[in-house]
Scaffold this motif. Structure first.
Motif, PDB file in Angstrom:
ATOM      1  N   UNK A   1      -6.318  -6.871   3.849  1.00 62.15           N
ATOM      2  CA  UNK A   1      -6.429  -6.941   6.096  1.00 62.15           C
ATOM      3  C   UNK A   1      -5.858  -5.694   7.097  1.00 62.15           C
ATOM      4  N   UNK A   2      -4.352  -5.656   6.258  1.00 65.58           N
ATOM      5  CA  UNK A   2      -3.671  -4.385   6.742  1.00 65.58           C
ATOM      6  C   UNK A   2      -3.915  -3.235   6.844  1.00 65.58           C
TER       7      UNK A   2
ATOM      8  N   UNK B   1      -9.744  -1.293  -1.012  1.00 64.66           N
ATOM      9  CA  UNK B   1      -8.601  -1.835  -1.873  1.00 64.66           C
ATOM     10  C   UNK B   1      -8.800  -2.654  -3.520  1.00 64.66           C
ATOM     11  N   UNK B   2      -7.505  -2.136  -5.011  1.00 59.97           N
ATOM     12  CA  UNK B   2      -8.178  -3.253  -5.091  1.00 59.97           C
ATOM     13  C   UNK B   2      -6.724  -3.611  -5.620  1.00 59.97           C
ATOM     14  N   UNK B   3      -6.850  -4.573  -6.086  1.00 55.64           N
ATOM     15  CA  UNK B   3      -5.208  -5.704  -7.402  1.00 55.64           C
ATOM     16  C   UNK B   3      -5.874  -7.013  -7.671  1.00 55.64           C
ATOM     17  N   UNK B   4      -5.423  -7.423  -7.719  1.00 50.69           N
ATOM     18  CA  UNK B   4      -5.294  -9.370  -8.060  1.00 50.69           C
ATOM     19  C   UNK B   4      -4.330 -10.072  -6.918  1.00 50.69           C
ATOM     20  N   UNK B   5      -4.869 -10.589  -6.103  1.00 43.25           N
ATOM     21  CA  UNK B   5      -4.325 -11.007  -5.433  1.00 43.25           C
ATOM     22  C   UNK B   5      -3.753 -10.320  -3.880  1.00 43.25           C
ATOM     23  N   UNK B   6      -4.438  -9.489  -3.767  1.00 44.68           N
ATOM     24  CA  UNK B   6      -4.394  -8.202  -2.147  1.00 44.68           C
ATOM     25  C   UNK B   6      -4.811  -8.410  -1.289  1.00 44.68           C
ATOM     26  N   UNK B   7      -6.264  -9.494  -0.709  1.00 45.54           N
ATOM     27  CA  UNK B   7      -6.028  -9.648   0.271  1.00 45.54           C
ATOM     28  C   UNK B   7      -5.576  -9.589   1.860  1.00 45.54           C
TER      29      UNK B   7
ATOM     30  N   UNK C   1       1.071  -1.617  -0.262  1.00 42.56           N
ATOM     31  CA  UNK C   1      -0.181  -0.246   0.025  1.00 42.56           C
ATOM     32  C   UNK C   1       0.730   1.007   0.205  1.00 42.56           C
ATOM     33  N   UNK C   2       0.706   1.951  -1.143  1.00 45.18           N
ATOM     34  CA  UNK C   2       1.546   3.198  -1.336  1.00 45.18           C
ATOM     35  C   UNK C   2       0.870   4.668  -0.021  1.00 45.18           C
ATOM     36  N   UNK C   3       2.311   4.543   0.244  1.00 41.80           N
ATOM     37  CA  UNK C   3       2.825   5.928   1.800  1.00 41.80           C
ATOM     38  C   UNK C   3       1.214   6.548   1.464  1.00 41.80           C
ATOM     39  N   UNK C   4       1.234   7.456   0.492  1.00 39.55           N
ATOM     40  CA  UNK C   4      -0.021   8.249  -0.024  1.00 39.55           C
ATOM     41  C   UNK C   4      -1.309   7.799   0.436  1.00 39.55           C
ATOM     42  N   UNK C   5      -1.944   6.557   0.650  1.00 49.43           N
ATOM     43  CA  UNK C   5      -3.003   5.397   0.547  1.00 49.43           C
ATOM     44  C   UNK C   5      -2.899   6.036   2.073  1.00 49.43           C
ATOM     45  N   UNK C   6      -1.599   6.106   2.813  1.00 48.40           N
ATOM     46  CA  UNK C   6      -1.998   5.932   4.629  1.00 48.40           C
ATOM     47  C   UNK C   6      -2.094   7.647   4.853  1.00 48.40           C
TER      48      UNK C   6
ATOM     49  N   UNK D   1     -12.767  -6.654   6.945  1.00 44.99           N
ATOM     50  CA  UNK D   1     -12.503  -6.863   4.846  1.00 44.99           C
ATOM     51  C   UNK D   1     -13.548  -6.712   4.405  1.00 44.99           C
ATOM     52  N   UNK D   2     -14.630  -6.328   3.656  1.00 43.20           N
ATOM     53  CA  UNK D   2     -15.851  -7.189   2.591  1.00 43.20           C
ATOM     54  C   UNK D   2     -15.061  -7.686   1.095  1.00 43.20           C
ATOM     55  N   UNK D   3     -15.507  -8.442   0.492  1.00 43.61           N
ATOM     56  CA  UNK D   3     -15.659  -8.526  -0.372  1.00 43.61           C
ATOM     57  C   UNK D   3     -16.101  -7.201  -1.731  1.00 43.61           C
TER      58      UNK D   3
END
Ligand code: FAD
Lengths: 260, 323
Positions: free
Chosen positions: B51-52, B41-47, B15-20, B172-174
């Motif tokens: 969570x974090x 949070x979007x992407x592929x394989x990013x569960x 996750x980018x610093x800018x997102x925090x 988190x939820x899908x």
């Protein structure tokens, strides 16, 4: 093929920025205006496509009377036609209002490509191009530094960060917002300027575009309340005096830093 | 009442610093505006990343995990954000003013018929509305912008806010997203071929900006000072755009990020994109004829003068001092 280029006329980069009496923008009387830097690169990109083959370049701008000058300059550089959206009802539009006006023109013109600058030098919003793409229903990309034209698509290098680029392919018709430096912008030749006087420049009102009541200050969703110089934080210690005194101060400092 | 939706970004597998930073803006606005913080949070394989993020300020995180989101794609990202806005009933949507934010945020605003405020460095909630501050005229003036009504999309300047620290409750939820409308096609990412000067190794950099005025003036005025000091020459973007110097001289967000012992900026106004490239220099000297130039905000020492008076005289004095 037809390319539409959106231009904005903005205060000259070296113009004095005095705040107006309402405190919400700068004083625009008595300053020089110019075509937004980013937009000159967008226009050049269109003119290069025209140089390569059959292509009509239509420039569109929203603004008061003075905007004619920017459009005439663009025609002098080689654009074929201009559309000037000029109407007090458009004053105070937010980015979405401006995008609606341009979208109405784009729908009438149905260009194969729309080129715009990445952002404007005055309000630095960078919002109108993607908004316009959405309203017209076109795919888009921003911050293009290279455009390669295919038969039914454009392949665009878009600048991201720290010297990286993303290559995207967009099916035509599409919209591309252009970053500075993508090309070297031509000047209008004397012959071009003379020829520009005879080129068509259509003036349209908000009503002509069917947008009465949906643009302008009354329809804006965001509003500038105030404009002010940034609060002075920890500004630099200033060296004052004659050139000799200033230079002596600089040399002392560089020595102190152990660099001389 | 709506919620605040943070659109997080993943860069190089994190996750980018800018997102925090967005999370921190959102958490403070949650308090003042009485809204809940939700995130995408979007992407592929990013569960695991989702969570974090949910534990570090992201609140209720919607997770769009799909192969279509593996590489950044404006249409796919837009589809995911649209779905998240709806699922979250968001009325303030925050993105970072980054290359994906440039693409997605205004397009999203137009699609939602929402207000848009770009590149904010501060957002407050008072008087029952959101108020934004942003720079205009390339950093020379501040604008205070208010949202009149309805949904607002805003982008936030990276680096303007401290990132969220600490831990929060989160979940988190899908999120399911339809990608039928995707037309743009990702081809590849590439790096500029970095032949030329590596400014990051120089102890001293003397940079010239648009104020230098002409290509030959770099050889006549800027380079001699760099040489006298045993340093390297740099430039701002307009210098490179105009073809006066090649790209490897450019300092800034789309050039090199440098941190020399001494950075001298001559005829450079100090736009944010230049500042991010040099503001961590150990010591900064600015020479500019405009006393209000933003470069003086980051400089340690400033000279308000014509660079054509000061720089050649300084070169001579430095050469003299070396004996
Ligand atoms: C996505 C994006 C990425 C960008 N990336 C970069 C980047 O990597 N690097 C970068 O630099 N910019 C970048 N920019 C551009 C940035 O926004 C500014 O336009 C640019 O930094 C301005 O350069 P400048 O200070 O040289 O010019 P200006 O802002 O025009 O300033 C010129 C200055 O020179 C002064 N001056 C003029 N004559 C004299 C004289 N004789 N003596 C002393 N002072 C004088 C003036 O007072 C003025 O302050 C980027 C912009 C965008 C949108």
């Amino acid at each position: 093929m037809k390319i539409m280029v959106c231009l904005k006329q903005v205060p000259h980069q070296d113009a004095r920025l005095d705040i107006d009496s309402a405190g919400t923008w700068i004083q625009e009387s008595n300053i020089k205006f110019e075509i937004n830097t980013y937009d000159t690169y967008a226009l050049e990109e269109a003119l290069r496509a025209k140089d390569e083959g059959e292509c009509e370049v239509v420039v569109v701008s929203i603004g008061p009377d003075r905007t004619t000058q920017a459009l005439r300059t663009a025609l002098g550089m080689g654009a074929d036609r201009a559309v000037h959206i000029k109407d007090e009802e458009a004053d105070g539009s937010d980015a979405l209002g401006l995008a609606k006006l341009l979208a109405a023109v784009a729908k009438e013109e149905s260009p194969d490509t729309i080129f715009t600058g990445f952002m404007s030098d005055d309000d630095n919003f960078a919002a109108v191009p993607p908004m316009l793409a959405e309203l017209v229903g076109l795919p888009h990309t921003t911050a293009a530094v290279k455009v390669v034209r295919g038969d039914s698509s454009l392949t665009v290098d878009r600048e991201t960060e720290g010297g990286s680029y993303e290559v995207v392919e967009l099916p035509l018709p599409c919209l591309v917002s252009v970053q500075t430096g993508i090309n070297q912008v031509r000047y209008a030749s004397l012959k071009g300027i003379m020829a520009a006087k005879k080129k068509p420049l259509d003036v349209k009102s908000v009503a002509d575009l069917g947008l009465s009541g949906s643009v302008g200050a009354g329809a804006a969703k965001v509003k500038i309340e105030k404009i002010a110089p940034p609060p002075k934080g920890d500004t630099a210690e200033l060296l004052e005096g004659s050139t000799d005194e200033v230079v002596a101060g600089l040399v002392t400092k560089i020595k102190e830093l152990g660099l001389l | 009442m709506g919620s605040i939706l943070v659109v997080a970004e993943i860069q190089n597998g994190a996750i980018r610093e800018a997102s925090y930073e967005l999370a921190s803006v959102a958490q403070s606005l949650a308090g003042t505006s009485g809204r809940e913080v939700k995130s995408l949070v979007m992407g592929s394989g990013i569960g695991a990343l989702a969570e974090e993020f949910s534990k570090k300020g992201g609140g209720s995180v919607l997770v769009a995990d799909d192969a279509a989101l593996e590489n950044y794609n404006v249409d796919a990202a837009n589809a995911a954000v649209r779905a998240a806005v709806e699922a979250a009933s968001a009325d303030l949507i925050l993105l970072s003013n980054t290359p994906s934010g440039w693409d997605v945020a205004p397009r999203l605003a137009a699609g939602l018929d929402a207000g848009f405020v770009g590149d904010c460095f501060r957002i407050d909630f008072d008087g029952g509305q959101f108020n934004f501050r942003r720079r205009v005229f390339n950093g020379k003036l501040d604008a205070h912008v208010s949202a009149i009504e309805g949904t607002i999309v805003a982008t936030v300047q990276p680096g303007a806010t401290p990132p969220f620290e600490g831990t929060t409750d989160g979940s988190t939820s899908d999120l399911s997203v339809g990608f039928e409308g995707v037309r743009a096609k990702f081809v590849e990412t590439k790096k500029s071929d970095s032949t030329g000067v590596d400014l990051s190794k120089a102890d001293i950099i003397v940079s010239g900006g648009r104020g230098v005025g002409a290509p030959e003036k770099f050889a006549e005025v800027i380079q001699p000072l760099a040489d006298a000091l045993g340093g390297a020459m740099g430039a701002s973007r307009p210098v490179v755009d105009a073809g006066w110097l090649p790209h490897h001289y450019q300092v800034g967000s789309s050039g090199q990020v440098v941190q020399p012992k001494l950075y001298i900026a001559a005829g450079i106004s100090g736009a944010i994109q230049h500042l991010v490239g040099m503001k961590s220099s150990n010591y900064i000297i600015a020479i500019n004829k405009d006393p209000d130039a933003p470069i003086f905000e980051v400089a340690n020492l400033g000279v308000v003068a014509d660079l054509f008076d000061v720089v050649p005289a300084l070169t001579e004095a430095v050469n003299g001092a070396k004996g």
